[in-house]
Design a protein around this motif. Structure first.
Motif, PDB file in Angstrom:
ATOM      1  N   ILE A  22       0.865  -1.176   0.000  1.00 19.90           N
ATOM      2  CA  ILE A  22       0.000   0.000   0.000  1.00 19.90           C
ATOM      3  C   ILE A  22       0.896   1.219   0.000  1.00 19.90           C
ATOM      4  N   GLU A  23       0.644   2.149  -0.922  1.00 19.52           N
ATOM      5  CA  GLU A  23       1.439   3.375  -1.009  1.00 19.52           C
ATOM      6  C   GLU A  23       0.501   4.567  -1.171  1.00 19.52           C
ATOM      7  N   THR A  24       0.717   5.619  -0.355  1.00 20.68           N
ATOM      8  CA  THR A  24      -0.108   6.820  -0.439  1.00 20.68           C
ATOM      9  C   THR A  24       0.769   8.058  -0.497  1.00 20.68           C
ATOM     10  N   SER A  25       0.166   9.142  -0.929  1.00 22.13           N
ATOM     11  CA  SER A  25       0.829  10.441  -0.831  1.00 22.13           C
ATOM     12  C   SER A  25       0.403  11.067   0.494  1.00 22.13           C
ATOM     13  N   ASP A  26       0.522  12.383   0.645  1.00 22.77           N
ATOM     14  CA  ASP A  26       0.145  13.074   1.875  1.00 22.77           C
ATOM     15  C   ASP A  26      -1.355  12.935   2.121  1.00 22.77           C
ATOM     16  N   LEU A  27      -1.734  12.678   3.392  1.00 22.80           N
ATOM     17  CA  LEU A  27      -3.135  12.520   3.763  1.00 22.80           C
ATOM     18  C   LEU A  27      -3.419  13.285   5.052  1.00 22.80           C
ATOM     19  N   ALA A  28      -4.483  14.094   5.053  1.00 22.51           N
ATOM     20  CA  ALA A  28      -4.850  14.860   6.246  1.00 22.51           C
ATOM     21  C   ALA A  28      -5.994  14.217   7.003  1.00 22.51           C
ATOM     22  N   GLY A  29      -6.791  13.379   6.347  1.00 22.53           N
ATOM     23  CA  GLY A  29      -7.932  12.729   6.990  1.00 22.53           C
ATOM     24  C   GLY A  29      -7.512  11.512   7.788  1.00 22.53           C
ATOM     25  N   ARG A  30      -8.492  10.840   8.382  1.00 26.60           N
ATOM     26  CA  ARG A  30      -8.254   9.621   9.158  1.00 26.60           C
ATOM     27  C   ARG A  30      -7.771   8.516   8.221  1.00 26.60           C
ATOM     28  N   GLN A  36      -1.599  -7.921   5.103  1.00 30.37           N
ATOM     29  CA  GLN A  36      -1.121  -9.129   5.772  1.00 30.37           C
ATOM     30  C   GLN A  36       0.338  -9.426   5.446  1.00 30.37           C
ATOM     31  N   GLY A  37       0.783  -9.110   4.243  1.00 30.22           N
ATOM     32  CA  GLY A  37       2.141  -9.490   3.894  1.00 30.22           C
ATOM     33  C   GLY A  37       2.881  -8.471   3.064  1.00 30.22           C
ATOM     34  N   GLY A  38       2.336  -7.284   2.912  1.00 27.04           N
ATOM     35  CA  GLY A  38       2.979  -6.288   2.071  1.00 27.04           C
ATOM     36  C   GLY A  38       3.609  -5.164   2.873  1.00 27.04           C
ATOM     37  N   ASN A  39       4.210  -4.235   2.163  1.00 27.25           N
ATOM     38  CA  ASN A  39       4.805  -3.052   2.765  1.00 27.25           C
ATOM     39  C   ASN A  39       3.814  -1.893   2.708  1.00 27.25           C
ATOM     40  N   ILE A  40       3.964  -0.947   3.642  1.00 28.40           N
ATOM     41  CA  ILE A  40       3.152   0.273   3.649  1.00 28.40           C
ATOM     42  C   ILE A  40       4.096   1.458   3.565  1.00 28.40           C
ATOM     43  N   ARG A  41       3.859   2.330   2.580  1.00 26.65           N
ATOM     44  CA  ARG A  41       4.643   3.554   2.411  1.00 26.65           C
ATOM     45  C   ARG A  41       3.673   4.718   2.285  1.00 26.65           C
ATOM     46  N   THR A  42       3.869   5.751   3.112  1.00 24.02           N
ATOM     47  CA  THR A  42       2.982   6.910   3.056  1.00 24.02           C
ATOM     48  C   THR A  42       3.793   8.191   2.947  1.00 24.02           C
ATOM     49  N   GLY A  43       3.097   9.234   2.529  1.00 24.41           N
ATOM     50  CA  GLY A  43       3.667  10.569   2.584  1.00 24.41           C
ATOM     51  C   GLY A  43       3.469  11.121   3.984  1.00 24.41           C
ATOM     52  N   ARG A  44       3.169  12.388   4.071  1.00 21.85           N
ATOM     53  CA  ARG A  44       2.921  13.034   5.362  1.00 21.85           C
ATOM     54  C   ARG A  44       1.506  12.706   5.834  1.00 21.85           C
ATOM     55  N   GLN A  65       1.578  -7.530   8.821  1.00 23.95           N
ATOM     56  CA  GLN A  65       2.014  -8.734   9.520  1.00 23.95           C
ATOM     57  C   GLN A  65       3.364  -9.238   9.023  1.00 23.95           C
ATOM     58  N   GLY A  66       3.800  -8.780   7.848  1.00 22.18           N
ATOM     59  CA  GLY A  66       5.040  -9.325   7.330  1.00 22.18           C
ATOM     60  C   GLY A  66       5.844  -8.375   6.478  1.00 22.18           C
ATOM     61  N   GLY A  67       5.544  -7.087   6.515  1.00 21.95           N
ATOM     62  CA  GLY A  67       6.264  -6.130   5.681  1.00 21.95           C
ATOM     63  C   GLY A  67       6.862  -5.010   6.504  1.00 21.95           C
ATOM     64  N   HIS A  68       7.268  -3.954   5.812  1.00 23.36           N
ATOM     65  CA  HIS A  68       7.846  -2.774   6.444  1.00 23.36           C
ATOM     66  C   HIS A  68       6.854  -1.614   6.356  1.00 23.36           C
ATOM     67  N   ILE A  69       6.966  -0.695   7.309  1.00 23.02           N
ATOM     68  CA  ILE A  69       6.157   0.526   7.291  1.00 23.02           C
ATOM     69  C   ILE A  69       7.093   1.713   7.220  1.00 23.02           C
ATOM     70  N   THR A  70       6.859   2.582   6.222  1.00 27.99           N
ATOM     71  CA  THR A  70       7.654   3.790   6.047  1.00 27.99           C
ATOM     72  C   THR A  70       6.713   4.981   5.967  1.00 27.99           C
ATOM     73  N   VAL A  71       6.912   5.970   6.864  1.00 30.43           N
ATOM     74  CA  VAL A  71       6.086   7.176   6.893  1.00 30.43           C
ATOM     75  C   VAL A  71       7.006   8.368   6.719  1.00 30.43           C
ATOM     76  N   LEU A  72       6.670   9.267   5.785  1.00 36.07           N
ATOM     77  CA  LEU A  72       7.506  10.431   5.541  1.00 36.07           C
ATOM     78  C   LEU A  72       7.531  11.353   6.750  1.00 36.07           C
ATOM     79  N   ASP A  73       6.356  11.678   7.326  1.00 31.85           N
ATOM     80  CA  ASP A  73       6.284  12.598   8.453  1.00 31.85           C
ATOM     81  C   ASP A  73       4.905  12.488   9.090  1.00 31.85           C
TER      82      ASP A  73
END
Length: 89
Positions: A22-30, A36-44, A65-73
């Protein structure tokens, strides 16, 4: 298979997948992102006037459950919950 969806940054987002990233850009909402097995990358996360309107317990919840989480800010205080090793006895 890949999906690319465009929404206004102040909208709430809930995404769940069994094995994909799952990959997103900047998000201000909830934000609720679960995989289950992927990575999560987000913007701000949590930037803008909409971060204070939520009555939910959290502004963002990211879980894999099995990946990495990366958050810009993050524009708030936050807590990282990481599951520990499980033992069967």
């Amino acid at each position: 298979m890949q999906f690319q969806i465009s929404i206004p940054a102040n909208f709430g987002v809930e995404v769940s997948t069994g094995a994909g990233d799952i990959e997103t850009s900047d998000l201000a909402g909830r934000v609720l992102l679960e995989t289950q097995g992927g990575n999560i990358r987000t913007g701000r996360l949590g930037f803008g006037p909409y971060q204070t309107l939520s009555t939910e317990r959290y502004a963002a919840k990211l879980e894999t459950q099995g990946g990495h989480i990366t958050v810009l800010d993050v524009a708030a205080t936050w807590t990282l919950l990481q599951p520990g090793p499980h033992s069967s006895r």
